[in-house]
Each structure stands twice: as structure tokens, then as C-alpha cells.
Design a protein around this motif. Sequence first.
Motif, short mmCIF file in Angstrom:
data_model
loop_
_atom_site.label_atom_id
_atom_site.label_comp_id
_atom_site.label_asym_id
_atom_site.label_seq_id
_atom_site.Cartn_x
_atom_site.Cartn_y
_atom_site.Cartn_z
N ARG A 198 -5.88 5.64 -8.57
CA ARG A 198 -5.69 5.02 -7.10
C ARG A 198 -6.62 4.84 -6.93
NH1 ARG A 198 -2.03 4.85 -2.72
NH2 ARG A 198 -3.54 3.27 -1.44
N CYS B 27 0.51 7.95 -5.86
CA CYS B 27 0.04 8.65 -6.45
C CYS B 27 0.57 9.93 -5.54
CB CYS B 27 -1.43 7.68 -6.15
SG CYS B 27 -1.84 7.14 -4.01
N ASP C 289 -5.66 -1.35 -4.99
CA ASP C 289 -5.49 -1.80 -3.78
C ASP C 289 -6.89 -2.62 -3.80
OD1 ASP C 289 -3.62 -2.25 -1.77
OD2 ASP C 289 -3.96 -0.64 -0.97
N THR D 98 0.88 -1.69 0.38
CA THR D 98 0.27 0.34 0.06
C THR D 98 0.73 1.14 0.29
OG1 THR D 98 -1.44 -1.06 1.03
CG2 THR D 98 -1.78 1.40 1.81
N LEU E 177 2.32 2.05 -3.56
CA LEU E 177 0.69 2.97 -4.34
C LEU E 177 0.75 4.74 -3.81
CD1 LEU E 177 -2.00 0.78 -5.17
CD2 LEU E 177 0.09 0.23 -5.77
N ASP E 178 0.81 4.82 -2.65
CA ASP E 178 0.71 5.88 -1.84
C ASP E 178 2.11 6.90 -2.04
OD1 ASP E 178 -1.14 5.32 -0.71
OD2 ASP E 178 -0.31 4.92 1.95
N MET F 21 -4.18 2.27 -10.44
CA MET F 21 -3.79 0.91 -9.57
C MET F 21 -4.00 0.48 -8.39
SD MET F 21 0.13 3.11 -8.85
CE MET F 21 -1.08 4.78 -8.49
#
Lengths: 308, 246, 374
Positions: free
Chosen positions: B85, B53, B172, B46, B49-50, B170
Motif C-alpha cells: 500500500r 490493508c 493512492d 482512501t 484502501l485503508d 495499491m
Amino acid sequence: MFSDYSWADLGAIFAMQGFAGLTLFAVFVLMALGLAIIFGQMGVINLAHGEFMILGAYVTYLVSTFFAEYMPALFSLYFFVAMFLAFLASGALGLLVEWALIRHLYKRPLDTLLATWGLSLILQQTYRSVFGAREVGVSLPDWMMGSLPLTDLIEVPINGIFVMILAIGISTAVYVMLFRSNWGRQVRAINQNRDMASAVGINAEWTDRLTFGIGCGVAGVAGSAFTMIGSTGPTSGQLYIVDTFLIVVFGGTASILGTIASAFSISQAQSIMEFFLSGSMAKVLTLLVVVGILMLRPQGLFSMKLRK
Amino acid sequence: MQERFILKVEDLTVSFDGFKAVDGLNLYIEPNECHVIIGPNGAGKTTLLDLICGRTAASGGSVKFHDKELLSMREDQIVHAGVGRKFQTPSVYEDLTVFENLELNYPKGYSVFGALTFRCDDTIRGRITEIAETIFLEDMLDEKAAYLSHGQKQWLEIGMLLIQDPELLMLDEPVAGMSVAERKKTAELLKRIITDRSVIVIEHDMGFVVDIATRVTVLHQGQVLSEGSMEHVQNDPKVVEVYLGH
Amino acid sequence: MTFSSFMTRKEAFGFLVLAAVIFLVLPLALDAFRLNLFGKYLTYAFVAVGLALFWGMGGILSLGQGVFFGLGGYCMAMFLKLEASTPENTAIQSTPGIPDFMDWNQITALPAWWEPFNSFAFALFAVVAVPVALAFVIGLAMFTRRVGGVYFAIITQAIAAILTILIIGQQGFTGGVNGITDLRTLMGWDIRSEAAKTTLYFVNGALLFAVLMVAHYIRKSKLGRLLRAMRDQPDRVRFSGYNVASFKIFIFCVGAAFAGIGGAMFTLQVGFMSPTLVGIVPSIEMVIFCAVGGRLSIIGAVYGALLVNWAKSTLSESYPELWLFGLGALFIAVVMAFPNGLAGIWSERIEPQILRLFNRSKDDKTAPKRAPAE
Ligand SMILES: Nc1ncnc2c1ncn2[C@@H]1O[C@H](COP(=O)(O)OP(=O)(O)O)[C@@H](O)[C@H]1O
Ligand SMILES: [Mg+2]
């Protein structure tokens, strides 16, 4: 503004004003400490914090009157009694307020601002009804009057030294409580994860209430110190809330040392500038600088990196 | 000339008070691939991805989308650049209807002035209906998002991304908490939407991964443990060692 | 855009009732003196409407709206003061032709930054531009750094404190604690006469309606929806591709512009402007006007301003102690018991009753309840 003075004069002026600002520093530190504990723990700002301080000041006034009247022999000691009672009175009021008001508003910090402002109006009017609209002052015991000559230009006021030691003593005590005691561990546990803390048996409700009460009690002690620099009236506390909050955020909300450092720099800046400018312009300039810095650096001057 | 990679993550690092949640990570995404990231809980998926983005600031490294450095861009700029995202827990506007949720994400009227003068016309309405069909919500357009089931909220969030037509999507854990039937529908949905874009998916469900992945990266303690086809990764002894039992 | 997409029937009805109150009921029911007083209350409504936008909808609480109200008011007052300070009117001063308070403070020439306020056009421009410029700077600094909540509230309060101390301290340039007083004419028109005050009341009402329409438009636009979304889920809005800070700055500036207009109308109707309208106390009271009306409702904000001020002047004349207790209790009550204020009481308690009465005569056709789709 400095050009009219020689270097020696300037040094002496800075030192004198600096020592004169010590009492202000003590009031700021104690106020800010109370506010910071509450803000750090619960995320709420108590806009009636100044009124809690003034309660301490009135208690000090009452105690000094009582001693002067009935126990003049012990007058030199009244201040210690007054401080203790001020702590108890403001702390007890804090517990009550937390129970009646604050605990219902933990998830709504902005609403807490409004509700505590309402509380401050009610307290002010209560003071006015009980003590009258006129400001009252206390007389200091002899041993606190006067000053020690340091050089032939510089003198140090004894009461300033006294309250500064007091303020630092209380700050240390709070620091020890927060980081060494069982209570402090609970406070920090709740701070990190309220549900988890409750699950392992920490009574979050009472920890919050006690925290709030202690924060308010420390404000009461600030009120005792306040009687040395100003006379006490129903609305005397109101202006302090802005300064105090600025000190808290300026110091970075998480650290007691930061709070002390920022209280020191703000009280000193104000006190020293007061010699050269009118009191009000010194205040404007100090606040402007602080607000300006906070706009550029919202996380405060003395704090670590802020986590998002 | 087509570039080889649309996203290049190089040497990416983030440290939270000394703890490196992502540690010197490299990741390359090709056009039109479905890249699945797996790894035990707390591996940093996670967080990765954080970082891409713009939700978390990196401590070092670089994230290049085409030739734009994403690390120095704001979240909304990254969205405009074409990176969408989806969050782990469904994040939709609960007070608004499904239609309004999609409308708010329609790529028009992003500026203050644009938002003031935005009007929903037939083109927009048509596009919203089209997306709603893709995400199986065409009958729920006037329903408040708060009344949707967990799975439907996940789909709605995917729809909110699709309407912006991002080049890189993306997701999650898109099927976490879904029923078996919903999972199947979601797999079908994903297969449809990955035909003309690149997708990064974080997922635990191995059956699901096998179903959609063109390439798999295994993350462990903020670092890449193994990368390649599903078959390659499954037979990698390092993976077997840390991953068995999960 | 069609009318029905701009305003539903219910909303139109609400505005019509308000218009009737402002333009018919109050003027018919009150004498000129009282009407002027209510005109003064309505100037606070400008601030409250702005607060309903950025506090109620946007979740940004400013405790410094008095700053913008005051800046607008001072810009107007400076123009009026210069017009009142003709060399003939001020012949007894040691420097004729400058405002009297400057003369009392041994200032011998008009400061350069006062010069432009000789022009009415400039003053009108400044009434909006000065508050907006300050709001923009504050908003830019704070919102792009994602500062909000309590922190923002207290910073705005600090700014109110700073401006008050500054105005009081610089009395040679600002009139000090008394403010700018003894204002007489607007382009030759005597604003102190009863007829002028009544005219100004209607001008004020019309401007308030213009502001309400702008506010309503914003509410109904996508920007309005985004504001509410930002309040509850700022991250979601960011990842929908919106620059949250720019919307917050915009709405904060809109509120400042409204407040500036209100301040200018205050100066015109009351005939002075002073720091007592700028500081911490008046600023936070303006928030209570909005809260009493219902923080989400722009029409409620107007009623809130009228009601609280009317109660204040009625109560504080006869029972000053009671008033402060009452005001304090009001702050607490509006937070603890009635978070949606008058508008909430209306829409949650009164309106359903009315509808029920209305529907009973018709068929028993209650609206079908929506079942959650689980
Ligand atoms: N903002 C943060 N502050 C501190 N630690 C964090 C933060 N975000 C994530 N972490 C830590 O980073 C690690 C990776 O988390 P995450 O990326 O959520 O893992 P996952 O692979 O399960 O999605 C975890 O140990 C988590 O506790
Ligand atoms: Mg995760």
C-alpha cells in the motif's frame, strides 16, 4: 472474608463504609475532573496535580486558622471562603505554570510528564520550607461534625454528604461550561482542529491557559475537601496522582459521567474493602483490579468505542 | 487452476460515528489488471484502501485475498500475504538514506531475531540497486530521503513496495503534486510494474487514467456508482451527473 | 561481522574512555568506601542504559523501572538472606533457620515460593527471568493493544506503586518497609569485607560493559533502526511488514533484564534491598539519569547515573532543601533546555570545537555541505 458476618451486618457495613467513602469520592472526582479536562484538551498529564490539590489544602488550613484566631464568630462559614480562595490560589498557580512551562511542551507529552514531576518536587520543597515538614490538620465547624442516624446500625457523616454535594455541583458546573458555554465551544473547536479554530479567530493560547488554570483550580477545591479525610503535609498529594489518572482513564477520557462513575466505584471499592482487609491491601487490590482491567480494555470501562 | 479474482471485496462497510464512509461496497480484482478508482473528494477511496490493508477496522463485510480473509489480519500479516500500500502523502523514513529506506523494506528479517541478525549482503545490495534504477533514483542512493523532492519521495515509496514484490499493489494518488515531466515518468514506471501483478490506483488525472487503466470503478458516497472500461464509465449518465465539474 | 561494522572509531573511543573512567580513574582516585558508593551509582546505570534503548530510541517511557530493578535485587537478596539464616545464626529465634523478619512476624515455616531461592543457580536465573516475565506480560497487554505514550507511562507508574505497597504490606514474606537486610555471605564468601566490595565493584563494571555491548549491538542492528522508525512513524513500519508490538515487547524486556541485573548488583554491593528502591520516586529518578546523560546515548546514560547520584549524595548531605529544588530544576531543564543531555552538549558544542582546533592545523578542508535536492 465475609463469612464471619450475617447478612444484616454486611449490609450495614457496606452502607457505613460506603458513606465513609463519600469524602474520598469527592476528592477523587474533583481531582480527576481537573486532570481530565487538561488531558482531554491538551493531551498532557500534569504530574504536579497532587501538589495543586495540596496547595488548596494549605489554603484551607490557613483560612481556618485565620478564622479561629480573628473571626471565631464566623468560623462556621470559613469553609466556603476557604474553597473559593483555594480555587483562586491553585488556579492562579496553574495559569503561571502553563505560561512558564506547559505551553512549550504541547507536542511532547512524555516530556511534560518529566517537567511537571520536576515542578512537583519544587512545590513540595516549597511547602516544606514554608509550612514545615509536619503535617497540619484543620478543625471542622460544628455543623459539619457528627452524623445523621439513618437506621440504628447505619449513620451518615454530614461532612461526607456536604462534600459529595459539592463535588457533584462542581462537576455539573464544569459540564455546563464544557458543553453549553462559549468557552466550552472554543475548547472543543480547538480540540478538533487547532489551526482551523485559530483561523476563525479563537485565541487558542488563552483558551489553553484558562483550561489549564480551571483544571488546577478544581484541584485546589479538591484540596479543601481533602482536609476532611487526611492531614496535610508537603508530600500528601504525591500518591493521589496515580489514583487520579487511573480514574480518568478508567472512566474513559472523554466523558464527565464516566469520570464520576469510575471515581465512585474506585473510592467505594477501596473504602468497603478497607473494613475487611488492611488499608494497604485494600489499596493494592483496588489498583490491581483497575490496572488489570485497563490492560485488557485500555479505552476504559465506561467509554464509547475508541477511534483509531 | 487460476482463480478468476485475486481480491474479492464484498459488502464492505465502515461507519464513523454513524457516517458510512464506505457502504456495502463490492469490488473484484483480476490477476494482472490495473484497476483505477476515481470519484469526487470524500467519496471513500482512501478509506477503501485503508480497510483492505488493515489500517481501519471494518464494521462489516469481507475482504478476501485469494482465500484469506484480510479483515481479521494485522497490517504486517497483510503485507506478508502480498498486499502493498502506498499512502496519499508520501510516507518514507526521512532520516534514512534512499538505500536504507529500501533496505528496511527488503523482505527478510521480519522477526525480532531476524532483525537482530540481519546483514546486508551482495544479493540484497544488487536488488536494491535494481529497484533504484526502476524508480529513477539510482544516483541518489546515499541521499537522505528528507532531501528528495516530492515526486522523488513518491517514487521511493513505490520502490519500497516493489522490493517486497507484492502480488497486489495499491497506490493512492501516485502522481498528485508531480510536475508534468514527473507524471510522464511515473506513468512509464507504472506500466512497467503492472506487467506481472495486479494494481489498484486511485487517481484524479483523467489523462493519466486513460493511459494506464484496464478497468475503472467510480466511487460516490462510499458506493460503487459505475464500473467498466474507461469509455463505458465516461458515457455513463450517472457518472456524468455527479462527476461533471470535478 | 567485522569490527568496523560493529563499532566506528569514534564509538570505540567513547567506550575506551568510559572503561578508563570505570576501571582506572575511579578505583585509583577513591578509597574503598567511596568506590563502593560509586559502584552503587553504577548499578543505576544498568537501568539508564535500558531506558536509553526503549525510551530514547523507541519512544516508550516507563516510569516503573524501579519495579524491575527491585525484582532483580529482591531475587538476589532472598538467596543471600537464606544463606545468612542458617539454624546456627538464627538459634535464638522461635523458629530457627528462617529469615529473622519472618520469625518476628510469627511465621513458622519458610513459604514455598522462597524454597527455590536456596539455590544460587535459581537465584541468578530469577534475577533476569522474573523482571523479564513481568515486562513481557505488561508489554504483551499494552503494546498489542497499541497503548503507548502517557498512558503506558502512568500504568507503569501505577505498577510501581502497587508493588511498593504490596512489599510493605506483606512484611512477613518480604521484610516490609525495612526490606531484606543483614546479608552476609555469597556461597561462603563474606561480601561485607572491603576486599569483597572492591572485587564486586569490578564485577559490576564488567557486567555493565557486557550490557553496554549488548545495547550497542541492538542499536546498530536493523532492530535499532526499526525502533527509531517506529517512534517517529509507527504506521510506516507496520506497512513495511513489521509487527511493531513484538519489537516493543522485546526491547522493553531487554530493559527489564538490564534493570534486574543492576538490582542484583545493588543488593550485592550495598548489602540490602528495600521497597524504597522500587516505588514511584526512585523509578522516575532513574529516568532522569538517562535524560541527563542524553536519552539517545547509552554511554551518556552511564555518565548521567554517575553524575546525578554523585551530586545527590554530595548536595543532599549538606543542603537537603537545595537538593530537592535542584533535582526539580534538573527535570525541567533537561526537558526544556537540554533535551539531548550531556551527550547532546558534547556532540553539538564541544566536539565541533575540538574538531575545529584539529582541522585548523590541517588544510581548511571542511566537510562539503549537502545541498537539499529540490
Ligand atoms: N477516521 C475517520 N473518522 C471519521 N471520518 C473519516 C475518517 N476517515 C475518513 N473519514 C471520512 O470519510 C469520508 C471519505 O474519506 P476518504 O476516504 O479520505 O475520501 P477520498 O475519496 O477523498 O480519499 C470523508 O468524508 C472523511 O471525512
Ligand atoms: Mg483520498
